[in-house]
Write an enzyme that holds these catalytic residues in place. Sequence first.
Site, PDB file in Angstrom:
ATOM      1  N   GLU A 191      62.960 -23.891   8.650  1.00 24.75           N
ATOM      2  CA  GLU A 191      63.420 -23.676   7.272  1.00 24.75           C
ATOM      3  C   GLU A 191      64.772 -24.364   7.058  1.00 24.75           C
ATOM      4  OE1 GLU A 191      61.543 -22.278   4.955  1.00 24.75           O
ATOM      5  OE2 GLU A 191      60.080 -21.129   6.117  1.00 24.75           O
ATOM      6  N   GLU A 245      60.509 -17.505  -9.869  1.00 29.07           N
ATOM      7  CA  GLU A 245      59.573 -18.566  -9.497  1.00 29.07           C
ATOM      8  C   GLU A 245      58.833 -19.146 -10.705  1.00 29.07           C
ATOM      9  OE1 GLU A 245      56.812 -17.536  -6.321  1.00 29.07           O
ATOM     10  OE2 GLU A 245      57.303 -19.446  -5.380  1.00 29.07           O
ATOM     11  N   ARG A 249      61.807 -23.052  -7.926  1.00 35.96           N
ATOM     12  CA  ARG A 249      61.605 -22.412  -6.612  1.00 35.96           C
ATOM     13  C   ARG A 249      60.466 -23.054  -5.818  1.00 35.96           C
ATOM     14  NH1 ARG A 249      61.915 -16.392  -4.537  1.00 35.96           N
ATOM     15  NH2 ARG A 249      63.831 -15.719  -5.452  1.00 35.96           N
ATOM     16  N   ASN A 253      58.724 -24.472  -1.192  1.00 40.09           N
ATOM     17  CA  ASN A 253      57.439 -24.465  -0.482  1.00 40.09           C
ATOM     18  C   ASN A 253      57.194 -25.762   0.289  1.00 40.09           C
ATOM     19  OD1 ASN A 253      56.711 -21.906  -1.320  1.00 40.09           O
ATOM     20  ND2 ASN A 253      55.910 -22.690  -3.261  1.00 40.09           N
ATOM     21  N   HIS A 260      50.902 -22.977   5.598  1.00 44.77           N
ATOM     22  CA  HIS A 260      50.217 -21.685   5.415  1.00 44.77           C
ATOM     23  C   HIS A 260      48.762 -21.768   5.851  1.00 44.77           C
ATOM     24  CE1 HIS A 260      53.095 -19.843   2.244  1.00 44.77           C
ATOM     25  NE2 HIS A 260      53.344 -19.389   3.445  1.00 44.77           N
TER      26      HIS A 260
HETATM   27  N1  GLY Z   1      62.680 -12.768  -0.101  1.00 40.82           N
HETATM   28  C1  GLY Z   1      62.457 -14.142  -0.050  1.00 40.82           C
HETATM   29  C2  GLY Z   1      62.455 -14.818  -1.359  1.00 40.82           C
HETATM   30  O1  GLY Z   1      62.672 -14.215  -2.374  1.00 40.82           O
HETATM   31  O2  GLY Z   1      62.264 -16.001  -1.417  1.00 40.82           O
END
Ligand code: GLY
Length: 372
Positions: A191, A245, A249, A253, A260
């Site tokens: 990450e 999101e 956001r 990903n 995933h």
């Molecule tokens: N808790 C992780 C996020 O909100 O991305």
Amino acid sequence: MRQSVISVALPDQSYNIAIVPNGFDQLGNWVIVQAEGVNLGRQILLVSNPAIFKLYGDRVVASLTKVGFIVAVHLIPAGEQHKTLASVQKIYDSALKHRLERSSTMVALGGGVVGDMTGFAASTWLRGINFVQVPTSLLAMVDASIGGKTGVNHPKGKNLIGAFHQPRLVFIDPLVLQTLPRREFRAGMAEVIKYGVIGSPGFFEQMEAAEKLSDVQSIAPELLESIVVQSCQAKADVVSQDEKEAGLRAILNYGHTIGHAVESLGNYQDLNHGEAVAVGMVAAGRIAAGMGLWDQENCDRQEALITKAGLPVTLPVVDHGGIVTALLSDKKVKAGKVRFVLPTAIGAVVIRDDVPENLLRSVLAELGESLE
Ligand code: GLY
């Protein structure tokens, strides 16, 4: 190491991420100061797992009781398999037993599983009580503890049940990473590298320049602190602009689309989350290069950095057709199109839903053998 404070600025509830080396003794004071103006009761339910609690529980409890909190402890077994509604039910039972009120606080001391589950319990107990994150894994420090997404797994899929519930405070002692198992530290580094690729060329170069990245013990304390601070800042910046999101956001990903799919096909056993994200970034990088979006040199730089962090750059033997099917059933699919976050430079990404299936398949073939 110095202490740093990063603000997550949100319309309804802003909060700070405090990075305080060797700081657990100060946690109680931080909670009081950060909750200024909030109706803060004395009751705290501290949720942790037995191994983490054994290492840090006494210090954390002492720090909270010293400033007047009454602390009850709820331990849950470690592991993703316990991130369930049944475990949350047990947290509710403790909340009831210890009479947690609307003004009470749940504190999560542990990794992402503890944090996500405690946050979800806090978001629903009495329709929402105060919540504090004290993450102890690198992955939880730089990702899971920031952003307010909380939740548990459904037997049919990860994180399908959840709520947005922002913490009042995220409190990080980066020195606890010294006791983190090596494989878990590396998982968090995936990450960390992601933040460099999606938005910060300087951070990426700083990691390229480091002598070693794969073991916490071989990373200079100043670099470790800088890695945690810059990653938290990167996550905070994105979350501040897109709390729920709605758009931006999605760039977080990066590496997660294929990641995933690989993770779930291996039943979350072959690769852990960070390892799957690492291979997912390699795949996304090669797809971007294949589409002419970024150059081979940057693609190679990314793979070299992932390797340096001790993370995989190839797939385990897994059914490639299964990956494609899993991508189409991912909860992030929109109107039947798989959305990929693809790099265009070190520090910039775009979102595309037009990745040709044959390119996807050929990149998967480059990265490993298919189990047919
Ligand atoms: N808790 C992780 C996020 O909100 O991305």
